[in-house]
Design an enzyme around this catalytic site. Sequence first.
Site, short mmCIF file in Angstrom:
data_model
loop_
_atom_site.label_atom_id
_atom_site.label_comp_id
_atom_site.label_asym_id
_atom_site.label_seq_id
_atom_site.Cartn_x
_atom_site.Cartn_y
_atom_site.Cartn_z
N CYS A 70 -33.70 -43.28 46.02
CA CYS A 70 -33.35 -43.56 47.69
C CYS A 70 -32.58 -43.09 48.60
CB CYS A 70 -33.80 -45.21 47.84
SG CYS A 70 -35.09 -45.86 47.34
N HIS B 172 -31.89 -47.35 54.47
CA HIS B 172 -32.92 -46.71 53.75
C HIS B 172 -33.70 -48.05 53.97
CE1 HIS B 172 -36.02 -46.90 50.29
NE2 HIS B 172 -35.58 -47.95 49.47
N ASN C 81 -41.39 -49.66 50.92
CA ASN C 81 -40.48 -49.13 50.24
C ASN C 81 -41.37 -47.98 49.96
OD1 ASN C 81 -38.44 -47.80 48.79
ND2 ASN C 81 -37.60 -49.71 47.68
#
EC number: 2.3.1.180
Length: 327
Positions: free
Chosen positions: A128, A252, A282
């Site tokens: 990420c 993120h 996500n």
Amino acid sequence: MSTTTAVNDRLNHFVSNARIAAIGSYVPEETITNADLERLVDTNDEWIVRRTGIEVRHRAADNETTSDLAIAAVRDLLSRFPDVVAEEIDAILVATTTPERPFPSVASQVQSAIGARSAFAIDVSAACAGFVSALQLANGLLLSGTYRKVLVLGAESLTRITDYTDRSTCILFGDGAGAVLLETANEGSFLAANADTDGSGGMHVYCDPGAKIVQNGREVYKWALTVVPSGVQDLLDRAGIPLEKLDWLVPHSANLRMIEAICERLDLPLDKALQSVVLNGNTSAASIPLALDAAYREGKLATGQLMALYGFGSGLTRSGLLLRWTL
């Protein structure tokens, strides 16, 4: 010289001649709604939204690979910025943890598809934190003087490695890709950077070969709330800029509740945070470029605005970048 002193010395002498010159993105047509997940595991829309803020995620079609998502994002960029010539791109960096095969790289597939005949192409694996890490690497390529135009992408097909029997993780992940073009500039818009990795926490988020994502969400949450606010403040301190001058925080997009907590710890209004998690879930390395492009399309971004990008995730790795928006 100690390791800590060496790292601080390196970051305190950050130099940039990079500017963002174009942007594009792509998400697959197929979606996974909260109602869809209710039919798979013991969950419901109210619980998912309350815990994560996520309303829907996108899923790549069976015949759609991570390379396909990345190529579609670049084609979107090229269609929206006709002055960008693929043959003039010198390097392509793709941040991904979900390539369709170990090799050839996703970046090489992008290079071939768009006709960037002279481009150097590699994948970057930092989960990420991958997109911001790739931006930092691209800045280094531009500073070398050998490269003048570098394409940087985040692209993921996380639904293929999601365990849809695990109610704590299957609600989170989606697929997508985002791309930006960096060009050399007389005065770079990248103002400060930082990054580090704590490998001792690596097993809090991992995926074995041929297996599914395993995540200790509580530990990752605790770690992120410790390192991200201090990391953002560190970027501002390095540039000598007060927090109140920050126009946008682009963390993120792991979880909307996590973004809310990060903003609270920074004493930053939530409406100054750009996110992609509500409508995409996500998407790991793709989450920050997806958030940037959504804001750009909505007319929220203006040339000269100050923003802090902050990626964090498996490794445990974090990577931050303070920049002036140039589109």
